[in-house]
Scaffold this motif. Sequence first.
Motif, short mmCIF file in Angstrom:
data_model
loop_
_atom_site.label_atom_id
_atom_site.label_comp_id
_atom_site.label_asym_id
_atom_site.label_seq_id
_atom_site.Cartn_x
_atom_site.Cartn_y
_atom_site.Cartn_z
N ILE A 55 -0.36 -2.82 0.90
CA ILE A 55 0.65 -2.23 0.03
C ILE A 55 1.97 -2.96 0.24
O ILE A 55 2.25 -3.48 1.31
CB ILE A 55 0.81 -0.71 0.29
CG1 ILE A 55 1.10 -0.44 1.76
CG2 ILE A 55 -0.43 0.04 -0.16
CD1 ILE A 55 1.40 1.01 2.05
N ILE A 56 2.78 -2.96 -0.80
CA ILE A 56 4.06 -3.65 -0.78
C ILE A 56 5.15 -2.60 -0.92
O ILE A 56 5.14 -1.81 -1.86
CB ILE A 56 4.13 -4.66 -1.94
CG1 ILE A 56 2.96 -5.66 -1.82
CG2 ILE A 56 5.46 -5.38 -1.95
CD1 ILE A 56 2.70 -6.45 -3.07
N PRO A 57 6.11 -2.57 0.00
CA PRO A 57 7.19 -1.58 -0.11
C PRO A 57 8.12 -1.90 -1.29
O PRO A 57 8.21 -3.04 -1.73
CB PRO A 57 7.93 -1.70 1.22
CG PRO A 57 7.52 -3.00 1.81
CD PRO A 57 6.21 -3.39 1.19
N THR A 58 8.78 -0.88 -1.79
CA THR A 58 9.79 -1.04 -2.83
C THR A 58 11.14 -0.61 -2.25
O THR A 58 11.24 -0.28 -1.07
CB THR A 58 9.46 -0.19 -4.07
OG1 THR A 58 9.49 1.20 -3.69
CG2 THR A 58 8.07 -0.52 -4.63
N LYS A 59 12.16 -0.56 -3.09
CA LYS A 59 13.49 -0.14 -2.62
C LYS A 59 13.48 1.30 -2.14
O LYS A 59 14.22 1.66 -1.24
CB LYS A 59 14.53 -0.31 -3.73
CG LYS A 59 14.83 -1.76 -4.05
CD LYS A 59 15.85 -1.86 -5.16
CE LYS A 59 16.10 -3.31 -5.50
NZ LYS A 59 17.08 -3.45 -6.58
N HIS A 60 12.64 2.12 -2.76
CA HIS A 60 12.54 3.53 -2.36
C HIS A 60 11.58 3.65 -1.18
O HIS A 60 10.46 3.11 -1.22
CB HIS A 60 12.05 4.38 -3.53
CG HIS A 60 12.19 5.86 -3.27
ND1 HIS A 60 11.32 6.55 -2.46
CD2 HIS A 60 13.11 6.75 -3.71
CE1 HIS A 60 11.68 7.81 -2.40
NE2 HIS A 60 12.76 7.97 -3.15
N PRO A 61 11.95 4.35 -0.11
CA PRO A 61 11.11 4.40 1.10
C PRO A 61 9.76 5.09 0.92
O PRO A 61 8.86 4.90 1.72
CB PRO A 61 11.98 5.14 2.11
CG PRO A 61 12.96 5.92 1.30
CD PRO A 61 13.19 5.11 0.05
N LEU A 62 9.60 5.90 -0.12
CA LEU A 62 8.34 6.62 -0.32
C LEU A 62 7.50 6.07 -1.47
O LEU A 62 6.49 6.67 -1.84
CB LEU A 62 8.62 8.11 -0.54
CG LEU A 62 9.30 8.83 0.63
CD1 LEU A 62 9.60 10.27 0.26
CD2 LEU A 62 8.45 8.76 1.88
N ILE A 63 7.94 4.97 -2.07
CA ILE A 63 7.21 4.39 -3.20
C ILE A 63 6.73 3.01 -2.81
O ILE A 63 7.49 2.17 -2.34
CB ILE A 63 8.09 4.33 -4.47
CG1 ILE A 63 8.51 5.75 -4.87
CG2 ILE A 63 7.34 3.63 -5.60
CD1 ILE A 63 9.43 5.80 -6.06
N TYR A 64 5.44 2.77 -3.03
CA TYR A 64 4.82 1.49 -2.72
C TYR A 64 4.11 0.97 -3.96
O TYR A 64 3.82 1.72 -4.89
CB TYR A 64 3.80 1.65 -1.59
CG TYR A 64 4.40 2.15 -0.32
CD1 TYR A 64 4.90 1.27 0.62
CD2 TYR A 64 4.48 3.51 -0.05
CE1 TYR A 64 5.47 1.72 1.80
CE2 TYR A 64 5.05 3.99 1.12
CZ TYR A 64 5.54 3.09 2.04
OH TYR A 64 6.11 3.55 3.20
N LYS A 65 3.82 -0.31 -3.97
CA LYS A 65 3.02 -0.88 -5.05
C LYS A 65 1.90 -1.69 -4.44
O LYS A 65 1.94 -2.05 -3.26
CB LYS A 65 3.87 -1.72 -5.99
CG LYS A 65 4.50 -2.94 -5.38
CD LYS A 65 5.33 -3.68 -6.41
CE LYS A 65 5.94 -4.94 -5.80
NZ LYS A 65 6.65 -5.71 -6.80
N ALA A 66 0.89 -1.96 -5.24
CA ALA A 66 -0.28 -2.68 -4.75
C ALA A 66 -0.66 -3.76 -5.74
O ALA A 66 -0.49 -3.59 -6.95
CB ALA A 66 -1.44 -1.72 -4.55
N ASN A 67 -1.14 -4.84 -5.23
CA ASN A 67 -1.72 -5.90 -6.05
C ASN A 67 -3.22 -5.89 -5.78
O ASN A 67 -3.71 -6.59 -4.90
CB ASN A 67 -1.12 -7.26 -5.71
CG ASN A 67 0.31 -7.37 -6.13
OD1 ASN A 67 0.71 -6.81 -7.14
ND2 ASN A 67 1.10 -8.08 -5.36
N GLU A 68 -3.93 -5.06 -6.53
CA GLU A 68 -5.35 -4.89 -6.28
C GLU A 68 -6.17 -5.87 -7.11
O GLU A 68 -5.73 -6.35 -8.15
CB GLU A 68 -5.76 -3.45 -6.59
CG GLU A 68 -5.07 -2.47 -5.65
CD GLU A 68 -5.65 -1.09 -5.70
OE1 GLU A 68 -6.84 -0.97 -6.05
OE2 GLU A 68 -4.94 -0.15 -5.38
N THR A 69 -7.38 -6.13 -6.64
CA THR A 69 -8.28 -7.04 -7.32
C THR A 69 -8.64 -6.48 -8.69
O THR A 69 -8.92 -5.29 -8.84
CB THR A 69 -9.57 -7.23 -6.49
OG1 THR A 69 -9.19 -7.64 -5.19
CG2 THR A 69 -10.48 -8.24 -7.11
#
Length: 104
Positions: A55-69
């Motif tokens: 997972i990749i963190p974002t500016k918000h500490p509780l929001i993440y993003k993913a680069n999934e296959t």
Amino acid sequence: MGQPVKIYNLAKQMINLYGLSIKDSNNLNGDIEIIFTVLRSGEKLYEELLIDEYIIPTKHPLIYKANETFYHSDFLFPEIKNLKEALEKLDKKESLYILSKLVP
């Protein structure tokens, strides 16, 4: 993520917490009516968990993003067809080979 919560029950709780009453057939003078509608474009019935562990963190500490296959349908559908054919022929070796391409 916790236990699933029924939105209807949550709505009733929120109305009651604000000291208001639900308007329905039992209480025609209620403050707020709960109306059931269909899903609008873009709405989901449930949230999906991240499948990949990266997972990749974002500016918000509780929001993440993913680069999934992601497999494009031009690749995926022919492979599924090939897998189905291999399974129908009971070709274990070919079936496992196709699965190894689809599931890293």
